[in-house]
Design a protein around this motif. Sequence first.
Motif, short mmCIF file in Angstrom:
data_model
loop_
_atom_site.label_atom_id
_atom_site.label_comp_id
_atom_site.label_asym_id
_atom_site.label_seq_id
_atom_site.Cartn_x
_atom_site.Cartn_y
_atom_site.Cartn_z
N LYS A 5 -4.34 -29.19 -48.48
CA LYS A 5 -4.41 -28.69 -47.11
C LYS A 5 -3.27 -29.34 -46.34
N ARG B 218 -3.37 -29.69 -32.43
CA ARG B 218 -3.24 -29.35 -33.86
C ARG B 218 -4.06 -30.28 -34.74
N ARG C 185 4.46 -17.54 -42.77
CA ARG C 185 4.26 -18.95 -43.12
C ARG C 185 2.88 -19.18 -43.74
N VAL C 186 1.88 -18.43 -43.24
CA VAL C 186 0.53 -18.61 -43.82
C VAL C 186 0.26 -17.56 -44.90
N GLU D 146 0.85 -18.57 -26.14
CA GLU D 146 0.99 -19.04 -27.51
C GLU D 146 0.80 -17.90 -28.49
N ILE E 196 1.25 -22.27 -35.55
CA ILE E 196 1.28 -22.03 -34.11
C ILE E 196 2.74 -22.05 -33.68
N ASN E 197 3.11 -21.13 -32.76
CA ASN E 197 4.52 -21.16 -32.35
C ASN E 197 4.81 -22.45 -31.60
N GLU E 198 5.99 -22.98 -31.87
CA GLU E 198 6.35 -24.28 -31.31
C GLU E 198 6.71 -24.13 -29.83
N LYS E 199 7.44 -25.08 -29.33
CA LYS E 199 7.72 -25.10 -27.89
C LYS E 199 8.66 -23.96 -27.50
N ILE F 102 -7.60 -29.19 -34.69
CA ILE F 102 -7.82 -28.00 -35.53
C ILE F 102 -7.85 -28.41 -37.01
N GLU G 63 -10.99 -30.44 -37.95
CA GLU G 63 -12.15 -29.56 -38.05
C GLU G 63 -12.09 -28.74 -39.33
N SER G 64 -10.88 -28.27 -39.67
CA SER G 64 -10.77 -27.45 -40.89
C SER G 64 -11.00 -28.30 -42.14
N VAL H 199 -11.08 -21.22 -41.82
CA VAL H 199 -9.62 -21.40 -41.73
C VAL H 199 -9.09 -22.01 -43.03
N MET H 200 -8.13 -21.33 -43.64
CA MET H 200 -7.49 -21.86 -44.86
C MET H 200 -6.14 -22.50 -44.53
N ASP H 201 -5.43 -21.90 -43.59
CA ASP H 201 -4.11 -22.41 -43.19
C ASP H 201 -3.80 -21.81 -41.82
N PHE H 202 -2.95 -22.47 -41.06
CA PHE H 202 -2.62 -21.93 -39.76
C PHE H 202 -1.21 -22.31 -39.34
N ARG I 46 6.09 -27.98 -47.86
CA ARG I 46 4.81 -27.47 -47.37
C ARG I 46 4.29 -26.38 -48.30
N LEU I 47 5.16 -25.42 -48.61
CA LEU I 47 4.74 -24.32 -49.49
C LEU I 47 4.33 -24.85 -50.86
N GLU J 171 5.84 -30.39 -34.79
CA GLU J 171 7.25 -30.64 -34.49
C GLU J 171 7.39 -31.86 -33.62
N VAL K 297 -15.20 -24.88 -29.70
CA VAL K 297 -14.43 -24.75 -30.94
C VAL K 297 -12.96 -24.57 -30.59
N ASN K 298 -12.11 -24.97 -31.52
CA ASN K 298 -10.68 -24.79 -31.25
C ASN K 298 -10.29 -23.32 -31.38
N ASP K 299 -9.15 -22.99 -30.79
CA ASP K 299 -8.69 -21.60 -30.72
C ASP K 299 -8.56 -20.97 -32.10
N ILE K 300 -8.10 -21.78 -33.06
CA ILE K 300 -7.83 -21.25 -34.40
C ILE K 300 -9.15 -20.84 -35.07
#
Lengths: 437, 257
Positions: free
Chosen positions: A400, A422, B203-204, B104, B121-124, A425, A428-429, B116-119, A391-392, A405, B77-80
């Motif tokens: 992008k 996700r 991570r971002v 979350e 989200i915490n998993e489960k 999102i 849209e991005s 938004v360039m990258d995002f 990913r990095l 998971e 719009v989405n949260d991000i």
Amino acid sequence: MSKYPSEPLKCWNKAKELRNKFYKNFSDAKDKGGIRWMGSAWAFDAVPAGLGEDVWCITGEPYGATCAFNRPVSAKFLEAAENFGFARDLCSYMRNYWGSILTNQYALGGEFPRADFAWSQHICCSHAKWYQNACELEGGNVPLFAVDVGAGACPPFEPEMYEHRVRYVADQLLDGIEWMQKVTGREYNDELFFEAAWNDIRSTNKWANICLLNMAVPAPLDEKSIYSFYVFGTLQKSNPEFADLYDELYDEVKDRVDRGIAAVANEQARVMTDTQPPWGFLKIYRYLESWGAVSIGSLYTFGLEGMWLYDEEKNDLRPRPIPAKRPETREEACMMLADWHLSKPEYQHFYHPDYKTKMMDAIAKNWKCDGIILHYNRGCEGLSMGIAENRLGLLERGNKVMTYEGNMGDEHEFDEQATINRIDIFMESMGLKRPAG
Amino acid sequence: MITAGIDCGAKNTKTIIMKDGEIIGKASVLTGFDQAKAVNKSLEGALKEAGVSRDDIERIGGTGSGKNAIEIADNKVNDIKAMAKAANYFFPNSRTVADVGAEEGRAVKIDEQGNVMDFAINEKCAAGAGAFIEAMARALEVDLEEMGPLSLKSDKEIPMNAQCAIFAESEVVGLIHAKTEKRDISKAIHDAMASRIVSMIRRVGVNKDVVMIGGVGHNPGFVKAMKRELKLENLYVPDAPEYGAAVGAAVVAAKEA
């Protein structure tokens, strides 16, 4: 109105029939006085072909995926494996497979057919234990031979001593032939072996050429359909009918490209994925399509069985050309197969994540992808290794990237709604408009 | 131009009213089971505070996990995207945003326009969200509002290894049995949660300036733990951080008018 014309694949039904026939052949092998063997999808399946034309196999990974696709059946198998004492964080294909043996239920119907021997290979920690346990669960007297293919990455990544590494694997194949004769009591037929080896090379080369056609815009194939065809390489790449099917599919896909036939009629964006999908939830691919995004494939679907060469200078992947001539001696066939399969793209990341990043970036650029979706697949330790680093690396190369998971074979570890969220999102991005409804 | 932004979240539904880019009213209600009712109630409260009527609103933007229940929204719009636009509204120099809400945690890398360039989200796992602090407050028998100030009284470093709220609670119970002071446990909880959120931010990429929105921004113990973990002098938190996503929705609604 659709942006591109689209139509179903003509060889779809034939593919379905061949797949069913493959599994039926395995279950009915004893009725025909034949032999059954089990092993990894990466096993050198051309080698047992020399035992005769009545030798049938089951390969664990596609069988595990077949179980996972049927969620109620899979839940039963996973529970049986867990009740037996296998931990939940092990390979989910493997757990489905063991559960199928433990419940004595074949996912295709009837009792689980026991194998006469196991012929596999070792590349990841799961493969090493999979058939050892399967042999024990099937009664304890099933002989096992595993070829160690952990010989290092192929050129251009690690060119040092490559010939010796090919020899290391080829020698094991030669030993394996002796072993097979001993455990089955059969005479080995080299002509059948040469034919099977050539079919293996033919099918894995042709699969890469089919995937190459997906560079076209619009893409003639979407990944959900690709899954239905790449599977033949995992079932038995040396099977002549499968090699012929790939020839037929190539012609059809080429024709689609020539006529501008799209897999996704409203293709507006192209993405690629990675590793096995959550098999019980393939509808996420259809959801992508509702945004106008087509998944053109992945290093996984292209290179799990397809054979490619990476060109570092051009940052490109091209199908590996087939050898100039067919093998004529047993040693030549073993050397040819060892060399061919050690260059498998999906083997390379076991040695360094950067090798995979480079190949993925080559696909992203040359197959014109707007985004990359990575599956943090808890069900496969081998293919998930290094994904966070991929990913990095992909981000650094200007791609992008989205992650989610899940688990290829255990529905407990996949959150459908969170994944859809996700995707929204990410789409849209990428500048796509939300679908109506 | 008057716009409204509604964030129908997992725990609370928040509405802000914005006039020509200035916030003139806001209200928050519990979401509960009837999301549509919560949306209307929070909108009414915000209109009242702003001193305007429903007819004065030209556009409404919706966001949050329950955004589909916001039927009156002109755009959703989405949260991000909402948090990215909010960070850009409050702090135009911001390039990294963390949003820690009830259920979350999220981190977003944005550009100078708030795109938004990258995002991530915490998993489960609840260990990176406000619900984690609530659960731990119950285990410690401390009011939620006291958790942050209590942690500021401690300078001890007690590692909490659990990545899961359930297992973390077992660790807290273990610390209670070991007669550890509540303030030290509280700090350990905040440090653990900050560690989770910061690993997600990493991570971002930690790009100056880092903005935090979401209700947990009210918790001084958590903000301090975040600064410590990020090794930053400043962490930018707007006055009413829980309204961040609603602000972002209103900004987008105005832009898309």
